[in-house]
Structures are given as C-alpha cells and as structure tokens.
Design an enzyme around this catalytic site. Structure first.
Site, PDB file in Angstrom:
ATOM      1  N   ASP A   1      -7.876  -5.335  -0.012  1.00  0.00           N
ATOM      2  CA  ASP A   1      -8.358  -6.232  -1.081  1.00  0.00           C
ATOM      3  C   ASP A   1      -8.022  -7.695  -0.851  1.00  0.00           C
ATOM      4  OD1 ASP A   1      -7.448  -3.470  -2.936  1.00  0.00           O
ATOM      5  OD2 ASP A   1      -9.499  -4.247  -2.898  1.00  0.00           O
TER       6      ASP A   1
ATOM      7  N   HIS B   1       0.858  -1.184   0.000  1.00  0.00           N
ATOM      8  CA  HIS B   1       0.000   0.000   0.000  1.00  0.00           C
ATOM      9  C   HIS B   1       0.893   1.232   0.000  1.00  0.00           C
ATOM     10  CE1 HIS B   1      -3.147   2.862   1.072  1.00  0.00           C
ATOM     11  NE2 HIS B   1      -3.999   1.928   0.711  1.00  0.00           N
TER      12      HIS B   1
HETATM   13  C1  SDX Z   1      -6.198   0.058  -2.961  1.00  0.00           C
HETATM   14  O1  SDX Z   1      -4.453   4.671  -2.198  1.00  0.00           O
HETATM   15  C2  SDX Z   1      -5.350   4.001  -1.558  1.00  0.00           C
HETATM   16  O2  SDX Z   1      -5.722   4.325  -0.444  1.00  0.00           O
HETATM   17  C3  SDX Z   1      -5.911   2.794  -2.286  1.00  0.00           C
HETATM   18  C4  SDX Z   1      -6.935   1.970  -1.497  1.00  0.00           C
HETATM   19  C5  SDX Z   1      -8.218   2.735  -1.259  1.00  0.00           C
HETATM   20  O3  SDX Z   1      -8.951   2.370  -0.342  1.00  0.00           O
HETATM   21  O4  SDX Z   1      -8.534   3.658  -2.077  1.00  0.00           O
HETATM   22  O5  SDX Z   1      -6.388   1.587  -0.256  1.00  0.00           O
HETATM   23  C6  SDX Z   1      -7.341   0.701  -2.263  1.00  0.00           C
HETATM   24  O6  SDX Z   1      -5.957   0.368  -4.093  1.00  0.00           O
HETATM   25  C7  SDX Z   1      -5.325  -0.928  -2.214  1.00  0.00           C
HETATM   26  C8  SDX Z   1      -4.115  -1.419  -3.050  1.00  0.00           C
HETATM   27  C9  SDX Z   1      -4.600  -2.521  -3.969  1.00  0.00           C
HETATM   28  N1  SDX Z   1      -3.540  -2.892  -4.951  1.00  0.00           N
HETATM   29  C10 SDX Z   1      -2.915  -4.079  -4.876  1.00  0.00           C
HETATM   30  O7  SDX Z   1      -3.071  -4.899  -3.983  1.00  0.00           O
HETATM   31  C11 SDX Z   1      -1.966  -4.354  -6.047  1.00  0.00           C
HETATM   32  C12 SDX Z   1      -0.644  -4.890  -5.524  1.00  0.00           C
HETATM   33  N2  SDX Z   1       0.056  -3.823  -4.799  1.00  0.00           N
HETATM   34  C13 SDX Z   1       1.010  -3.032  -5.529  1.00  0.00           C
HETATM   35  O8  SDX Z   1       0.837  -2.904  -6.896  1.00  0.00           O
HETATM   36  C14 SDX Z   1       1.506  -1.803  -4.762  1.00  0.00           C
HETATM   37  O9  SDX Z   1       1.807  -2.232  -3.499  1.00  0.00           O
HETATM   38  C15 SDX Z   1       0.619  -0.573  -4.678  1.00  0.00           C
HETATM   39  C16 SDX Z   1       0.177  -0.127  -6.019  1.00  0.00           C
HETATM   40  C17 SDX Z   1      -0.560  -0.840  -3.804  1.00  0.00           C
HETATM   41  C18 SDX Z   1       1.451   0.547  -4.034  1.00  0.00           C
HETATM   42  O10 SDX Z   1       2.469   0.848  -4.906  1.00  0.00           O
HETATM   43  P1  SDX Z   1       3.627   1.914  -4.555  1.00  0.00           P
HETATM   44  O11 SDX Z   1       3.343   2.607  -3.266  1.00  0.00           O
HETATM   45  O12 SDX Z   1       3.862   2.750  -5.773  1.00  0.00           O
HETATM   46  O13 SDX Z   1       4.857   0.980  -4.252  1.00  0.00           O
HETATM   47  P2  SDX Z   1       5.932   0.580  -5.321  1.00  0.00           P
HETATM   48  O14 SDX Z   1       5.264   0.038  -6.533  1.00  0.00           O
HETATM   49  O15 SDX Z   1       6.875   1.707  -5.473  1.00  0.00           O
HETATM   50  O16 SDX Z   1       6.658  -0.650  -4.573  1.00  0.00           O
HETATM   51  C19 SDX Z   1       7.702  -0.425  -3.654  1.00  0.00           C
HETATM   52  C20 SDX Z   1       8.523  -1.731  -3.689  1.00  0.00           C
HETATM   53  C21 SDX Z   1       8.968  -2.101  -5.099  1.00  0.00           C
HETATM   54  O17 SDX Z   1      10.135  -2.899  -4.970  1.00  0.00           O
HETATM   55  P3  SDX Z   1      11.600  -2.155  -5.133  1.00  0.00           P
HETATM   56  O18 SDX Z   1      11.585  -1.463  -6.479  1.00  0.00           O
HETATM   57  O19 SDX Z   1      11.691  -1.192  -3.973  1.00  0.00           O
HETATM   58  O20 SDX Z   1      12.594  -3.284  -5.049  1.00  0.00           O
HETATM   59  O21 SDX Z   1       7.703  -2.819  -3.247  1.00  0.00           O
HETATM   60  C22 SDX Z   1       7.517  -3.734  -4.317  1.00  0.00           C
HETATM   61  C23 SDX Z   1       7.859  -3.006  -5.580  1.00  0.00           C
HETATM   62  O22 SDX Z   1       8.298  -3.910  -6.595  1.00  0.00           O
HETATM   63  N3  SDX Z   1       6.104  -4.119  -4.261  1.00  0.00           N
HETATM   64  C24 SDX Z   1       5.650  -5.352  -4.453  1.00  0.00           C
HETATM   65  C25 SDX Z   1       4.263  -5.272  -4.248  1.00  0.00           C
HETATM   66  N4  SDX Z   1       3.918  -4.015  -3.955  1.00  0.00           N
HETATM   67  C26 SDX Z   1       5.062  -3.297  -3.973  1.00  0.00           C
HETATM   68  N5  SDX Z   1       6.288  -6.517  -4.774  1.00  0.00           N
HETATM   69  C27 SDX Z   1       5.503  -7.619  -4.895  1.00  0.00           C
HETATM   70  N6  SDX Z   1       4.134  -7.610  -4.698  1.00  0.00           N
HETATM   71  C28 SDX Z   1       3.499  -6.465  -4.377  1.00  0.00           C
HETATM   72  N7  SDX Z   1       2.159  -6.464  -4.181  1.00  0.00           N
END
Ligand code: SDX
Length: 436
Positions: A370, A313
């Site tokens: 989720d 998140h």
């Molecule tokens: C919702 O904003 C809100 O409040 C949203 C929400 C709401 O109520 O409105 O809470 C609802 O959208 C919840 C989130 C649902 N999405 C998912 O579950 C999809 C999977 N999660 C990711 O795609 C991600 O965690 C996000 C999109 C939720 C957040 O992305 P960020 O903050 O941009 O984080 P990032 O992509 O920069 O990741 C940071 C690191 C990266 O690794 P490094 O480059 O540092 O090595 O964490 C890794 C990412 O690769 N990473 C993950 C991951 N999420 C982040 N690696 C594997 N699996 C994951 N799910």
C-alpha cells in the site's frame, strides 16, 4: 501431503499435570512450514488451541498462492509475482488462479471474451446508486451494490452446481470492475459509462472511470499497462483477513455475491486494504520532509494511536515484493505523465529514515503493497477514497478463486472457531426488584 502412517511425522504433546502424551500428525505441503494437525486435539485432550489473530494457525490447504515472509517471495501456482506482473495480463493471472495454469492462446481468447461479455450489470442496479448521497464513501457503496447482485443472478446461486459456481466467478470478476467505475462516476456526479467490448479489461476499466459521453476518450496505453500491473499485484495474497472472511462466509454455503460483499467490508479497514487511502492521507498530513521526524516519533509512541501507514506486514518480515514492483511502476507512470508528485519524494525520504531507525528495523517493518500504490493511483486521476475500491476490483479474483477452491474440497464444513471463556460463572437469575 504425508499419508504413509509408517513414515508419518508427528509431534508429541505432553500434559505436564497428568503426564499423558498425545501424538499429533504433522502435515507437509509443497513449500513453506509443515503444520501440526490438531483436528483431533479436543477429542484427545479436552483442550482447544488459542490463537486469537491467527498468527500461527493454518485455516485450510490451498494451491493458489505461496508467501515466504522471510525471503519476500509471493507466487501464484508457482509463478513469481514479478514475472507475472511483467509478462502476464490481469486476466491471465485470473485464469491461473481459477484454473491452475496460465492460458494458452485459445484459452486466453475464450477467457477474455467470457469476462468481456459479463461486464454489463443489470440496468436495475443503477437505481441502487441513486439512494446514496454523492459524498458516500465509495467502499460503503461497493459493500451494498456487490451484495445486491445476489438479487439478480438467481440462475447461478446454487453453490453445489459447478457450472453455476463458474458463471458466478466470471460474473463477479467482470462486474466488480463495472460497479467500481459506476461508484467513481456516481461520487463525482458524472453519468455512468457502459463497458466497451473492443477494449481490454484494464483499458475498459479506465474508460468506464474517466470517459464522458460528451466526447471521445482514448485510453493512455501507459496507464492501462500500469492499471493491469496494479491489478495483478493485488489479485490474491493467501489467507489474508478479507480472503478468510470470504472463505468463512462461503463455508456456511452463502452465495458468492454475498461472500464477496463480506470480503469488501473486511478489506475496507485501514489495517488492511484501506491502508492505501490512509498512506496518502498520512503523507498529506506530514506535508513536508522536515515534519517526518515528528511523525516517526508518533509512530513509535505506544500512547499515540498513529501508525506509519503502508508499513509493516503480518507475514513479510524482509520486504513486500509487490512494493518493489509498484515503486518501479510509480516512477514509470509519473515520468510518462510528466507529473512530479512531491509526495513521492516525501514517501522515499520517509522510507529511508524509517529503514534506518532501529524501532522499524528491529520490528521488521518495511513498506508494504500500500505504500506506493496510492501515489500511482492519484497520478492516474483517482481520488484517494477510490483506492480501496481498486484493491477490491483486483482482489475479487483472489476471493472467488479461493472460494471456488474451498467448494471443490471433498467435504465442505462450516467454519466454527471456539474460544477461551472468561465471563461470569453460572449464577441464579436476579429479578429487577432485587437488582442494585
Ligand atoms: C495489507 O495479510 C495480508 O496479506 C494483507 C495484504 C494483502 O494483500 O491482503 O498484504 C494487504 O493489508 C497490507 C497491510 C496494510 N496495512 C497497513 O499498512 C497499516 C499499517 N500496518 C500495521 O497496522 C501492521 O503492520 C499490520 C496490521 C499490517 C500488521 O500487524 P501485526 O502483524 O498484527 O503486527 P503488530 O500490530 O503486532 O505490530 C508488531 C509491532 C508492534 O510494536 P510492539 O508492540 O512490538 O512494540 O510493530 C509495531 C506494533 O506497534 N508496528 C508498527 C506498525 N506496524 C506494526 N508501528 C508503527 N507503524 C506501523 N505501521
């Protein structure tokens, strides 16, 4: 917010190239980090800021929702989400977000009735559904029919009239549930069910989704209670992607139905509200506990686009308080239905393994809202493709409350971000005969 210039807190910005210094005011809210007011930055320094995915940018002031990502706190107008989920109804929370406080007995009765008597949609709306294939994704249908509502309610599109803003808000909260149920019915080839005024919001929603004209239908109170809780947990969440979409659309003075249509489109993405569908599809793809290590490895592999859906998140770096409530509700619904979904055990084992893995721990990736919601919705009888529609039914309350708050600000200004231009410099035009 700090107004006294004498005690005003400031940040001093120094241009190391010219030695010039600039004082920027610091604004403080009631909770959460202070903000540096950069509204005069470009005029003073000739520089923009650069924050492409808004990781450190406050886009507005708001009194609706507070999130503390480190402490796993989510509150609406000061009330903690766990208390609201346990003790309030979804419409109570809608009243809280719209009007600033939980309703008293009379206000509750009036507001519940106000929403109840807006649940029917114009009969012409049915014809919009007829144009879709039955296998159209429900969110594609919702994007279309929500925006189409703009064509029906001409008496409430003047965004400068508080009364029209209010009736639009009530219409949207009431009718998005009816549209969501109609979308489900259309996708399974069953007739639409008209709303019933003798039922509560969540009972009525489940009735419109699962009743058929051929026989009486009794709503299971456990499922109605779980539905209401799920709607509360998804109602509002500060300035997330879809809410920011609604605010930006609203800043151009677009009508509220069009703004909520834009919000639905933004919510659809698997990085946002589409994740609940993606979690179930991921669990089905994993299939069994022994396959978990393979998928954990894929989630960690930078060359593999696979991510652990329902994990991580932007704001929560400890735990998502909504996930905790949903996990408990999941156990209750499955126990009441006598359903044992193997995906629950799979999800719990996936969570256990991931939370012991340094990759996830170091990046503070925890189950989000989720991760468990899809399992409950599946047990309630919703197809996976409907999960994000249910998210939209709930989030419409937050979207329209945030939209209303923005329009009540003293001066509405269109949102218009700038950029860092990295394209070609100015160059002479080349006629086609001279192009290589
Ligand atoms: C919702 O904003 C809100 O409040 C949203 C929400 C709401 O109520 O409105 O809470 C609802 O959208 C919840 C989130 C649902 N999405 C998912 O579950 C999809 C999977 N999660 C990711 O795609 C991600 O965690 C996000 C999109 C939720 C957040 O992305 P960020 O903050 O941009 O984080 P990032 O992509 O920069 O990741 C940071 C690191 C990266 O690794 P490094 O480059 O540092 O090595 O964490 C890794 C990412 O690769 N990473 C993950 C991951 N999420 C982040 N690696 C594997 N699996 C994951 N799910």
């Amino acid at each position: 917010m700090n107004k006294n210039p004498k005690t005003e807190k400031t940040f001093t910005l120094t241009n190391d190239e010219t030695g010039e210094s600039f004082k920027l005011p610091v604004l403080e809210g009631t909770e959460g980090p202070p903000v540096i007011d950069i509204r005069k930055l470009y005029a003073q320094t000739g520089h923009f800021t650069f924050d492409p995915s808004f990781t450190a940018t406050g886009s507005c002031k708001s009194r609706l929702t507070f999130i503390d990502g480190e402490k796993g706190i989510l509150s609406h107008r000061g009330y903690h989400i766990a208390d609201l989920a346990e003790k309030s109804s979804f419409l109570d929370v809608a009243h809280l977000l719209l009007y600033g406080d939980l309703p008293n007995t009379k206000e509750k009765e009036d507001f519940d009735n106000e929403i109840r008597y807006h649940t029917m949609v114009d009969e012409q709306v049915n014809f919009f559904y007829r144009g879709f294939r039955r296998d159209a994704h429900p969110m594609a249908i919702m994007c279309a029919v929500m925006s189409a509502l703009s064509a029906f309610y001409h008496d409430s599109l003047d965004i400068n009239d508080p009364e029209q803003r209010e009736v639009s808000a009530h219409r949207l909260i009431a009718k998005v549930a009816t549209l969501g149920a109609m979308t489900h019915k259309y996708s399974i080839g069953q007739p639409f069910m008209y709303p019933r005024n003798d039922l509560s919001f969540s009972e009525n929603f489940l009735y419109m989704c699962f009743a058929v004209p051929a026989e009486p239908y009794k709503v299971n109170p456990v499922l109605a209670n779980a539905m209401d809780k799920i709607l509360i947990l998804h109602a509002d969440h500060e300035q997330n992607a879809s809410t920011s979409t609604v605010r930006l659309a609203g800043s151009s003075q677009a009508n509220p139905f069009a703004c909520v249509g834009a919000g639905i489109a933004s919510l659809w993405g698997p990085s946002h509200g589409g994740a609940n569908q993606a979690v179930l599809e991921m669990l089905d793809q994993i299939g069994s506990v022994d396959k978990i290590p393979e998928f954990i490895a894929r989630a960690k592999d930078k060359d593999d686009p696979f991510r652990l859906m329902g994990f991580g998140h932007r704001v929560y770096k400890n735990f998502d308080p909504r996930a905790n409530v949903l996990k408990k509700a999941c156990d209750e619904v499955l126990a009441d239905l006598g359903v044992s979904d193997p995906r629950v055990e799979l999800a719990m084992e996936l969570e256990r393994i991931a939370l012991e893995d340094p990759y996830f721990v170091d990046r503070k990736l925890f189950p989000n809202v989720d991760f468990y919601s899809g399992i409950i919705l599946s047990a309630m009888g919703f197809p996976t493709s409907m999960f994000t529609v249910l998210f939209a039914v709930a989030r419409t309350v937050g979207w329209i409350s945030q939209w209303k708050e923005m329009l009540e600000e003293p001066a509405l200004r269109i949102g218009r971000p700038r950029q860092l231009y990295t394209g070609p410099k100015s160059r002479p035009y080349v006629d086609i005969k001279d192009r290589k």
